[in-house]
Motif scaffolding. Structure first.
Motif, PDB file in Angstrom:
ATOM      1  N   PHE A   1      28.806  -6.901 -54.800  1.00 25.65           N
ATOM      2  CA  PHE A   1      29.147  -5.705 -54.549  1.00 25.65           C
ATOM      3  C   PHE A   1      28.972  -5.184 -53.129  1.00 25.65           C
ATOM      4  CE2 PHE A   1      28.232  -0.849 -54.466  1.00 25.65           C
ATOM      5  CZ  PHE A   1      29.575  -0.282 -54.874  1.00 25.65           C
ATOM      6  N   GLY A   2      27.829  -5.153 -52.823  1.00 28.01           N
ATOM      7  CA  GLY A   2      27.239  -4.697 -51.350  1.00 28.01           C
ATOM      8  C   GLY A   2      27.751  -5.637 -50.260  1.00 28.01           C
ATOM      9  N   ARG A   3      28.323  -6.907 -50.862  1.00 29.14           N
ATOM     10  CA  ARG A   3      28.978  -7.953 -49.718  1.00 29.14           C
ATOM     11  C   ARG A   3      27.611  -8.162 -48.653  1.00 29.14           C
ATOM     12  NH1 ARG A   3      34.971  -5.659 -47.971  1.00 29.14           N
ATOM     13  NH2 ARG A   3      35.943  -5.937 -49.908  1.00 29.14           N
ATOM     14  N   LEU A   4      26.430  -8.617 -49.401  1.00 26.07           N
ATOM     15  CA  LEU A   4      25.628  -8.832 -48.624  1.00 26.07           C
ATOM     16  C   LEU A   4      25.298 -10.394 -48.422  1.00 26.07           C
ATOM     17  CD1 LEU A   4      23.097  -6.407 -50.625  1.00 26.07           C
ATOM     18  CD2 LEU A   4      24.257  -5.905 -48.518  1.00 26.07           C
ATOM     19  N   GLU A   5      26.206 -11.069 -48.352  1.00 21.64           N
ATOM     20  CA  GLU A   5      26.183 -12.586 -48.202  1.00 21.64           C
ATOM     21  C   GLU A   5      25.491 -12.898 -46.823  1.00 21.64           C
ATOM     22  OE1 GLU A   5      28.982 -11.072 -48.833  1.00 21.64           O
ATOM     23  OE2 GLU A   5      29.540 -11.675 -50.809  1.00 21.64           O
ATOM     24  N   GLY A   6      26.020 -12.027 -45.891  1.00 19.68           N
ATOM     25  CA  GLY A   6      25.398 -12.357 -44.508  1.00 19.68           C
ATOM     26  C   GLY A   6      23.900 -12.162 -44.253  1.00 19.68           C
ATOM     27  N   ALA A   7      23.460 -10.959 -45.270  1.00 18.95           N
ATOM     28  CA  ALA A   7      22.126 -10.742 -45.029  1.00 18.95           C
ATOM     29  C   ALA A   7      21.406 -11.698 -45.870  1.00 18.95           C
ATOM     30  CB  ALA A   7      21.785  -9.218 -45.565  1.00 18.95           C
TER      31      ALA A   7
ATOM     32  N   GLU B   1      22.213 -15.063 -46.524  1.00 18.28           N
ATOM     33  CA  GLU B   1      22.374 -16.109 -45.799  1.00 18.28           C
ATOM     34  C   GLU B   1      21.237 -16.229 -44.627  1.00 18.28           C
ATOM     35  OE1 GLU B   1      22.723 -20.023 -44.754  1.00 18.28           O
ATOM     36  OE2 GLU B   1      23.815 -18.867 -46.481  1.00 18.28           O
ATOM     37  N   SER B   2      20.983 -14.923 -43.637  1.00 25.20           N
ATOM     38  CA  SER B   2      19.853 -15.022 -42.919  1.00 25.20           C
ATOM     39  C   SER B   2      18.414 -14.965 -43.380  1.00 25.20           C
ATOM     40  CB  SER B   2      20.024 -13.658 -42.148  1.00 25.20           C
ATOM     41  OG  SER B   2      21.560 -13.691 -41.381  1.00 25.20           O
ATOM     42  N   TYR B   3      18.414 -14.275 -44.478  1.00 25.83           N
ATOM     43  CA  TYR B   3      17.156 -14.387 -45.469  1.00 25.83           C
ATOM     44  C   TYR B   3      16.723 -15.931 -45.851  1.00 25.83           C
ATOM     45  CZ  TYR B   3      13.703 -14.534 -49.119  1.00 25.83           C
ATOM     46  OH  TYR B   3      12.701 -14.697 -49.914  1.00 25.83           O
ATOM     47  N   ARG B   4      17.767 -16.509 -46.344  1.00 26.27           N
ATOM     48  CA  ARG B   4      17.749 -18.027 -47.009  1.00 26.27           C
ATOM     49  C   ARG B   4      17.460 -18.920 -45.920  1.00 26.27           C
ATOM     50  NH1 ARG B   4      22.298 -18.061 -51.686  1.00 26.27           N
ATOM     51  NH2 ARG B   4      20.899 -17.264 -53.408  1.00 26.27           N
ATOM     52  N   ARG B   5      18.103 -18.634 -44.831  1.00 25.13           N
ATOM     53  CA  ARG B   5      17.787 -19.697 -43.534  1.00 25.13           C
ATOM     54  C   ARG B   5      16.289 -19.586 -43.128  1.00 25.13           C
ATOM     55  NH1 ARG B   5      20.919 -17.417 -40.331  1.00 25.13           N
ATOM     56  NH2 ARG B   5      19.464 -16.358 -39.205  1.00 25.13           N
ATOM     57  N   VAL B   6      15.655 -18.484 -43.092  1.00 22.50           N
ATOM     58  CA  VAL B   6      14.163 -18.215 -42.539  1.00 22.50           C
ATOM     59  C   VAL B   6      13.225 -18.902 -43.760  1.00 22.50           C
ATOM     60  CG1 VAL B   6      14.378 -16.609 -40.793  1.00 22.50           C
ATOM     61  CG2 VAL B   6      14.029 -15.800 -43.101  1.00 22.50           C
ATOM     62  N   TYR B   7      13.795 -18.577 -45.030  1.00 25.56           N
ATOM     63  CA  TYR B   7      13.085 -18.852 -46.240  1.00 25.56           C
ATOM     64  C   TYR B   7      12.758 -20.442 -46.177  1.00 25.56           C
ATOM     65  CZ  TYR B   7      11.462 -19.779 -50.983  1.00 25.56           C
ATOM     66  OH  TYR B   7      11.031 -20.131 -52.011  1.00 25.56           O
ATOM     67  N   GLY B   8      14.230 -21.042 -45.854  1.00 22.30           N
ATOM     68  CA  GLY B   8      14.045 -22.630 -45.959  1.00 22.30           C
ATOM     69  C   GLY B   8      13.127 -23.132 -44.789  1.00 22.30           C
TER      70      GLY B   8
END
Length: 560
Positions: free
Chosen positions: A149-155, A157-164
Motif C-alpha cells: 500500500f505504501g509503495r515502500l519497495e525502495g525503502a 530494498e535499502s534496508y535489506r541491502r545493509v541488513y544483508g
C-alpha cells in the motif's frame, strides 16, 4: 481490460468464448457447473500453476487465450518478454498445455516462458480467490500488505541491502569462532595434511603421464619387438634391403628415361616423393627404438608412485588437480585460523558500523510504514463502512523486534467487531463474513495503487448474506467504475448489480459432459436470479422479486 477469454479442452469445457464487458461482470451457475474452471483457465493463461488434470479427458492438449485492450506500452513485464501491444493497445496472451506436461506460452504471437507470462499477467489481472481471506489470519502477511500500500519497495530494498551486509559479517565471524581445544585440533590436522601433500610434490597431469609410462614399461618387450620389426622392414639388415633402399633402386631404374616419356616422369616423381616420406618414417622409427630404454628399477618406481597417488586420492580428491585444490584450501584455512583473532577484531569493527547502518535504515523504514499505516487505517475504515461494518474499528499495531530481513518491527492488523470490545488480532475475533469483507476492502485499496486493470473475485461473498451482501454488491459496482470487475457469485444481490451477467451451464452431449458460458438477457437474468433466491422451484413471485432487484440495481448504478 479483459475483452475475450477463449477456452479449449479445459476440464469439462470443450470450447468457450466469453466476451467480457467494461464495468461489473457476474458469473453464476449451479454448483459444479464449471465456474471455478473459468477462473482456473484465467489463472493458467496468466502463468499460474497448472496440472495435467486440467486437460479435458481424451484430449492431447488444452488452450487458453486472453485478449486485453487498453494496455499501456510501458506496462511492467512487457519489456522482459519482448512483447508490446498493437497499435490499438490490444495484447493477446496464449498458453497451450500438453498432456505430457509441456507448455507453450505466447504474447502477441511471440514465444515466452511461463515465468515471463506470470510476471506480465500479474499486472493485467488480479484474482481474489475463495480462500484469500484466510491470508489475513497469517500475521506474517500484514507487513507485506502495508508495504504494498505504501509503495515502500525502495525503502525496504535499502534496508535489506545493509541488513544483508550485516548478516554476512556475522556469518564470517561465526565461521572464525571456535574454542581453543577445537582450534588446536584443527590446526594439527591441517598441518599434517598440508605436510603430507607438500612432501608428495604433486604436478598437474602427472597421473596421466605415469599411467602411460607404466603401460609402456609393463609391455616393453612387445614395444621393442614391434618397433624393431618396423625398423628392419624400412631400413633392412645384412641379409636383405629395406623399403627405403628398394624404392631408391626403383627410382634409379627409371631416372634415365624420365625425360623421354611423360608417364614415366610422373611415376619417377611419385617414387621420389615416396622415397623421401619412407626415409623420414624410417628415421622416426629408428629414433623411437632408441628411446625405448627399459629397466626393472624404473617400473618399480612408477608402480610405487602410482600407489602413492592412489592412497592420497582416497583422502584428498579424485585427481591430482583436486588434491592440489584441497592443498590450497587447507593452506588458506590454516592461515585464517592462525590469524582469526586479528580478523575477528577487524570484522567486529565493521559489524558495529553495519549495525548502526541497519538501525538507521530500519528506523527510516518504520517511519515510512507508520505514515502509510495511518493512511491505510483510514482507507480501510472507509471501505468497511461502505460494506455495512460501521461499528468496526481497525488499527495497525507496531511491535519492535530484533532486526530481520523484513525490518525492525512486527506489523499486525487489529480490529474490534463490536462496540465496547478491545482491539484484538483479526484471527481471534473475525468471522468468515467479516474476513471476506475486510479482504475485499484491502483488495480495493491496494488495487488503486496498481496498474492492473481487471479484478477477479471468485466467490467473494462467502459467509455474507442479507444487508451485508447488498453492501458488497454496491462496493463492487463502485470499484467497477474505475476498473473492470469479474465476479463469480451465488448471491442474487451481486448478480443483479452486474452490468453484464453470464451463466455457466453444464449439460451432456453424446455421452460427454460439457460446459458452456452464455450471456443473459433481462428475461434470463430474472430466471437465474429467481433460481439463486429460491432454488430449483422458480415461482412467479420469485420472478417478480428478481425483476425488482434488477430495477433497484440499475437505479443504483445510475447514481455512480
Amino acid at each position: 481490460m479483459l475483452e475475450l477469454l477463449h477456452i479449449e479442452n479445459v476440464a469439462v469445457i470443450e470450447q468457450a468464448d466469453i466476451q467480457f464487458r467494461p464495468g461489473f461482470n457476474a458469473l453464476t451457475g449451479e454448483t459444479g457447473a464449471g465456474k471455478s474452471i473459468v477462473i482456473d483457465a484465467m489463472g493458467a493463461v496468466l502463468g499460474g500453476r497448472t496440472s495435467r488434470d486440467l486437460i479435458r479427458t481424451g484430449s492431447k492438449k488444452a488452450l487458453v487465450s486472453a485478449e486485453f485492450s487498453g494496455v499501456p506500452t510501458d506496462l511492467a513485464g512487457l519489456a522482459e518478454c519482448g512483447g508490446e501491444p498493437d497499435e490499438d493497445g490490444v495484447l493477446l496472451l496464449q498458453r497451450e498445455m500438453d498432456a505430457d506436461g509441456k507448455n507453450v506460452c505466447r504474447v502477441n504471437g511471440r514465444p515466452v516462458t511461463v515465468s515471463q507470462l506470470r510476471a506480465l499477467g500479474r499486472n493485467l489481472l488480479n484474482i481474489h480467490g475463495q480462500h484469500d481471506g484466510q491470508q489475513l489470519l497469517d500475521e506474517e502477511q500484514h507487513g507485506a500488505y502495508l508495504d504494498r500500500f505504501g509503495r515502500l519497495e525502495g525503502a525496504l530494498e535499502s534496508y535489506r541491502r545493509v541488513y544483508g551486509e550485516m548478516a554476512e559479517l556475522r556469518g564470517q565471524m561465526d565461521a572464525l569462532k571456535m574454542d581453543e581445544a577445537e582450534k588446536a585440533r584443527r590446526i594439527d590436522t591441517l598441518r599434517f595434511q598440508i605436510d603430507e601433500l607438500e612432501r608428495a610434490e604433486l604436478r598437474p597431469g602427472e597421473e596421466e603421464e605415469l599411467l602411460e609410462r607404466r603401460d609402456l614399461l609393463r609391455n616393453g618387450e612387445k614395444y621393442l619387438a614391434a618397433v624393431g620389426g618396423a625398423d628392419q622392414c624400412l631400413n633392412g639388415d645384412d641379409e636383405r634391403s629395406g623399403a627405403v633402399s628398394l624404392i631408391q633402386e626403383a627410382e634409379n631404374a627409371l631416372s634415365h628415361l624420365k625425360n623421354r616419356n611423360t608417364r614415366i616422369e610422373e611415376i619417377w616423381e611419385r617414387l621420389e616423393q615416396l622415397r623421401c616420406e619412407a626415409y623420414d618414417l624410417a628415421e622416426t622409427v629408428r629414433d623411437l627404438a632408441g628411446e625405448f630404454d627399459f629397466s626393472p628399477e624404473e617400473l618399480d618406481e612408477v608402480e610405487s608412485r602410482s600407489d602413492q597417488l592412489y592412497r592420497l586420492k582416497k583422502k584428498y580428491g579424485a585427481s591430482v588437480e583436486d588434491m592440489l585444490e584441497y592443498l590450497d584450501r587447507s593452506r588458506r584455512e590454516l592461515d585464517e585460523i592462525e590469524t582469526a583473532d586479528d580478523m575477528l577484531a577487524r570484522l567486529a569493527e565493521k559489524l558495529t558500523k553495519a549495525q548502526k547502518a541497519v538501525s538507521a535504515a530500519g528506523a527510516e523504514l518504520t517511519k515510512a510504514r507508520k505514515a502509510a499505516a495511518a493512511e491505510l487505517e483510514q482507507r480501510i475504515l472507509k471501505e468497511l463502512r461502505d460494506l455495512d461494518m460501521n461499528r468496526v474499528r481497525f488499527s495497525i499495531e507496531f511491535t519492535e523486534k530484533e532486526p530481520g530481513p523484513d525490518g525492525c518491527d512486527t506489523v499486525r492488523f487489529l480490529m474490534s467487531a463490536n462496540a465496547g470490545e478491545d482491539l484484538k488480532p483479526i484471527a481471534r475475533i473475525a468471522s468468515g463474513g467479516e474476513l471476506a469483507r475486510i479482504m475485499l476492502a484491502l483488495k480495493n485499496v491496494l488495487a488503486e495503487q496498481e496498474q492492473v486493470g481487471t479484478l477477479v473475485f471468485d466467490e467473494v461473498d462467502t459467509g455474507v448474506s442479507g444487508r451485508a451482501a447488498q453492501k458488497v454488491a454496491e462496493k463492487l459496482a463502485q470499484v467497477s467504475r474505475r476498473k473492470q470487475v469479474l465476479c463469480v457469485t451465488h448471491l442474487p444481490q451481486l448478480a443483479a448489480m452486474a452490468d453484464s451477467h453470464f451463466s455457466v451451464e453444464k449439460g451432456e452431449r453424446k455421452g460427454r459432459t460439457f460446459t458452456e458460458v452464455v450471456q443473459l438477457d433481462r428475461d434470463r437474468r430474472m430466471a437465474e436470479l429467481a433460481r439463486l433466491t429460491g432454488g430449483s422451484k422458480v415461482t412467479d413471485a420469485l420472478l417478480q422479486s428478481a425483476g425488482e432487484l434488477l430495477d433497484e440495481a440499475e437505479a443504483y448504478r445510475r447514481t455512480l
